[in-house]
Scaffold this active site. Structure first.
Site, short mmCIF file in Angstrom:
data_model
loop_
_atom_site.label_atom_id
_atom_site.label_comp_id
_atom_site.label_asym_id
_atom_site.label_seq_id
_atom_site.Cartn_x
_atom_site.Cartn_y
_atom_site.Cartn_z
N HIS A 40 -10.25 -64.40 -48.99
CA HIS A 40 -11.20 -64.29 -50.10
C HIS A 40 -10.99 -62.93 -50.76
O HIS A 40 -9.95 -62.68 -51.34
CB HIS A 40 -12.61 -64.50 -49.53
CG HIS A 40 -13.70 -64.72 -50.52
ND1 HIS A 40 -13.48 -64.89 -51.85
CD2 HIS A 40 -15.05 -64.80 -50.36
CE1 HIS A 40 -14.64 -65.07 -52.47
NE2 HIS A 40 -15.62 -65.01 -51.58
N HIS A 49 -4.97 -70.49 -56.13
CA HIS A 49 -6.43 -70.44 -56.16
C HIS A 49 -6.95 -71.85 -55.96
O HIS A 49 -6.35 -72.81 -56.46
CB HIS A 49 -6.91 -69.89 -57.51
CG HIS A 49 -8.32 -69.43 -57.49
ND1 HIS A 49 -9.37 -70.28 -57.66
CD2 HIS A 49 -8.84 -68.21 -57.28
CE1 HIS A 49 -10.49 -69.59 -57.57
NE2 HIS A 49 -10.21 -68.32 -57.34
N ASP A 54 -6.43 -61.02 -57.74
CA ASP A 54 -6.04 -60.00 -56.76
C ASP A 54 -4.61 -59.51 -56.92
O ASP A 54 -4.23 -58.52 -56.30
CB ASP A 54 -6.21 -60.56 -55.34
CG ASP A 54 -7.68 -60.68 -54.97
OD1 ASP A 54 -8.44 -59.79 -55.35
OD2 ASP A 54 -8.05 -61.67 -54.31
N1 ACO Z 1 2.11 -68.92 -51.54
C1 ACO Z 1 2.88 -69.97 -51.20
N2 ACO Z 1 2.45 -71.21 -51.13
C2 ACO Z 1 1.16 -71.43 -51.39
C3 ACO Z 1 0.27 -70.40 -51.76
C4 ACO Z 1 0.79 -69.10 -51.83
N3 ACO Z 1 0.01 -68.05 -52.17
N4 ACO Z 1 -0.98 -70.89 -51.98
C5 ACO Z 1 -0.87 -72.21 -51.76
N5 ACO Z 1 0.41 -72.53 -51.41
C6 ACO Z 1 0.95 -73.88 -51.17
C7 ACO Z 1 0.54 -74.40 -49.82
O1 ACO Z 1 1.49 -74.09 -48.83
C8 ACO Z 1 0.43 -75.89 -50.08
O2 ACO Z 1 1.73 -76.40 -50.12
P1 ACO Z 1 2.02 -77.88 -49.51
O3 ACO Z 1 1.25 -78.82 -50.39
O4 ACO Z 1 3.49 -78.04 -49.56
O5 ACO Z 1 1.47 -77.85 -48.09
C9 ACO Z 1 -0.10 -75.96 -51.51
O6 ACO Z 1 0.36 -74.74 -52.14
C10 ACO Z 1 -1.62 -76.04 -51.60
O7 ACO Z 1 -2.18 -74.97 -50.84
P2 ACO Z 1 -3.61 -75.00 -50.14
O8 ACO Z 1 -3.60 -74.06 -48.99
O9 ACO Z 1 -4.01 -76.42 -49.89
O10 ACO Z 1 -4.52 -74.45 -51.29
P3 ACO Z 1 -6.01 -73.95 -51.13
O11 ACO Z 1 -6.70 -74.33 -52.38
O12 ACO Z 1 -6.59 -74.42 -49.84
O13 ACO Z 1 -5.85 -72.38 -51.00
C11 ACO Z 1 -5.79 -70.07 -51.49
C12 ACO Z 1 -6.20 -71.48 -51.99
C13 ACO Z 1 -6.47 -69.78 -50.15
C14 ACO Z 1 -6.26 -69.03 -52.50
C15 ACO Z 1 -4.25 -70.04 -51.33
O14 ACO Z 1 -3.62 -70.30 -52.56
C16 ACO Z 1 -3.74 -68.73 -50.74
O15 ACO Z 1 -3.70 -68.57 -49.52
N6 ACO Z 1 -3.36 -67.73 -51.62
C17 ACO Z 1 -2.95 -66.44 -51.14
C18 ACO Z 1 -4.16 -65.59 -50.82
C19 ACO Z 1 -4.91 -65.15 -52.08
O16 ACO Z 1 -4.30 -64.68 -53.04
N7 ACO Z 1 -6.25 -65.26 -52.05
C20 ACO Z 1 -7.09 -64.79 -53.14
C21 ACO Z 1 -7.77 -65.93 -53.82
S1 ACO Z 1 -8.69 -65.34 -55.19
C22 ACO Z 1 -10.13 -64.77 -54.51
O17 ACO Z 1 -10.63 -65.23 -53.51
C23 ACO Z 1 -10.75 -63.63 -55.18
#
Ligand code: ACO
Length: 423
Positions: free
Chosen positions: A263, A302, A358
């Site tokens: 987050h 996101h 971020d």
């Molecule tokens: N890098 C690489 N691959 C990613 C990323 C990433 N940052 N984010 C998602 N994916 C991929 C996943 O591996 C998944 O691939 P698949 O379908 O082949 O398995 C697909 O994209 C969907 O990902 P989920 O994890 O299902 O997406 P979710 O909506 O649950 O997660 C999150 C959202 C937690 C923000 C995620 O994108 C992430 O971990 N990002 C990096 C951390 C980050 O930047 N967080 C800040 C968010 S903004 C905030 O809170 C202020």
């Protein structure tokens, strides 16, 4: 009805037609048909937990509005204090309304001496400032016996003012403690962000005058972070608030959620990632390793935005203004190269992974001199306004206590066995 769904219970043949209102189907209707059947949605991915008129977020189209005002206009023309008023009250203030609001926030910046001396100075010397902040916010509850009086709007207003006003003081105190510097008292002659910068950086000078452009940039970042509808922290706020806990402990629970690296902790993770990559030449190999499933591209992706996060676009511009004063961060070129490669790579585009708020905010904070551990604290300061706006909305809606169901998957009933007879 055109805008409705029909749910048929195949066990009984009974059906119910539920209207789709504001993009949702009200569970009070369909649950009459399905007593004892629960929707399994552990991460609340398809559940609207509130109806809210605070923040409008269209993730498909990259739109973010507070009370109807586009974030781009607010970032360019407003101030954090005005935006905080807008979030809490629903309307932008007139000049007559803004003057007492600004006065009240300015004059409630002081914290009780015991918050600092007994609580903050009691932490271990290397305590994470976010852990300190979460605890200090909760501790405030014990300093204001009227905090539990949540049903009186005037009482609510008093606690909201206190919380918004004291967040920068607590945040700065946590930072000063972590670097072994003496606490700096608020200076009520300064603006909200100038005062915060003074409490952070003042050494021996009688008055600390922050660079106005840096104070402005921080104010813009505060506007961008002030609210983001039903995220993890806000959901914690609404859940704890629904138990009628006081606003200090409710805010502490929201801040605790924000502390998590998935987050508000992601901006910290971005800097670690960029430092680890180390050079532009190493970017393609890093992208490849992410695609192979080794870690994630921090600051990308996101749950709701499936296009460029509008806040990231504004921050990118603010970064240029900050770097013009502080000098460019050596990590910026790596970040830009990473963004370029990712945005032209099918792995990221097909999954609709774009830079989020971020991705660039950490670079700005670092250039401004903030240690990495302070990044989430900087996020929490303005988010307090959003959390409290949701808290007020929840109380005004007279929402029942949040109490979800579970699908029990553990063992069936079994008899207790004495310890010496367990095999
Ligand atoms: N890098 C690489 N691959 C990613 C990323 C990433 N940052 N984010 C998602 N994916 C991929 C996943 O591996 C998944 O691939 P698949 O379908 O082949 O398995 C697909 O994209 C969907 O990902 P989920 O994890 O299902 O997406 P979710 O909506 O649950 O997660 C999150 C959202 C937690 C923000 C995620 O994108 C992430 O971990 N990002 C990096 C951390 C980050 O930047 N967080 C800040 C968010 S903004 C905030 O809170 C202020």
């Amino acid at each position: 009805m055109a805008d409705s769904i029909t749910i048929i219970d195949n066990r009984t043949g009974e059906s119910i037609e539920v209207p789709i209102l504001d993009g949702g189907v009200d569970s009070t209707e369909w649950r009459k048909l399905l007593p004892g059947i629960w929707f399994y949605d552990p991460a609340l991915m398809t559940t609207a937990v509130a109806s809210s008129s605070i923040t409008d977020l269209d993730g498909e189209n990259g739109i973010l509005r507070y009370r109807g005002y586009p974030i781009e206009q607010l970032a360019e023309q407003s101030t954090y204090l005005e935006v905080a008023y807008l979030l809490i009250h629903g309307e932008l203030p007139t000049a007559e309304q803004f003057a007492p609001w600004k006065h009240d926030i300015t004059y409630h910046t002081f914290i009780h001496e015991n918050v600092r001396k007994r609580f903050l100075e009691g932490f271990h010397y290397d305590a994470h400032p976010m852990g300190m902040l979460v605890s200090a916010i909760a501790a405030l509850s014990t300093f204001y016996p009227d905090a539990g009086d949540i049903h009186d709007p005037a009482g609510r207003y008093k606690q909201i003012v206190r919380l918004i006003a004291k967040m920068p003081t607590l945040a700065a105190a946590c930072h000063r403690f972590s670097v072994g510097m003496p606490f700096v008292y608020p200076d009520n002659s300064l603006s909200f962000t100038e005062n915060f910068l003074s409490m952070l950086w003042k050494v021996a000078e009688p008055r600390y005058d922050a660079n106005p452009a840096l104070a402005k940039a921080l104010d813009v970042l505060f506007i961008l972070h002030a609210d983001h509808e039903q995220n993890c922290g806000t959901t914690a706020m609404r859940t704890v608030g629904s138990a009628h806990a006081d606003p200090y402990v409710s805010t502490a629970s929201a801040a605790a959620a924000l502390y998590g690296p998935r987050h508000g902790g992601a901006n910290e993770a971005v800097i670690h990632m960029l430092t680890e990559i180390g050079s532009i030449d190493a970017v393609p190999a890093f992208i490849e390793s992410v695609k192979q499933g080794h870690g994630r591209l921090q600051g990308f992706g996101h749950r709701v935005y499936k296009s460029y996060d509008p806040r990231a676009a504004i921050i990118k511009q603010t970064a240029d203004e900050v770097f013009a004063i502080t000098g460019k961060s050596p990590l910026l070129d790596i970040a830009l190269a990473l963004e370029d490669v990712a945005l032209s790579d099918d792995y990221f585009t097909s999954r609709k992974l774009y830079p989020n708020v971020d991705f660039y905010s950490g670079l700005i904070y670092q250039a401004m001199g903030f240690p990495i551990e302070m990044f989430t604290v900087l996020f929490a300061i303005p988010r307090a306004a959003g959390w409290l706006a949701h808290w007020v909305e929840l109380l005004e809606q007279d929402q029942r206590i949040a109490r979800p169901r579970q699908l029990y998957v553990g063992p069936g009933v079994r008899d207790y066995v004495a310890i010496d007879q367990r095999g």
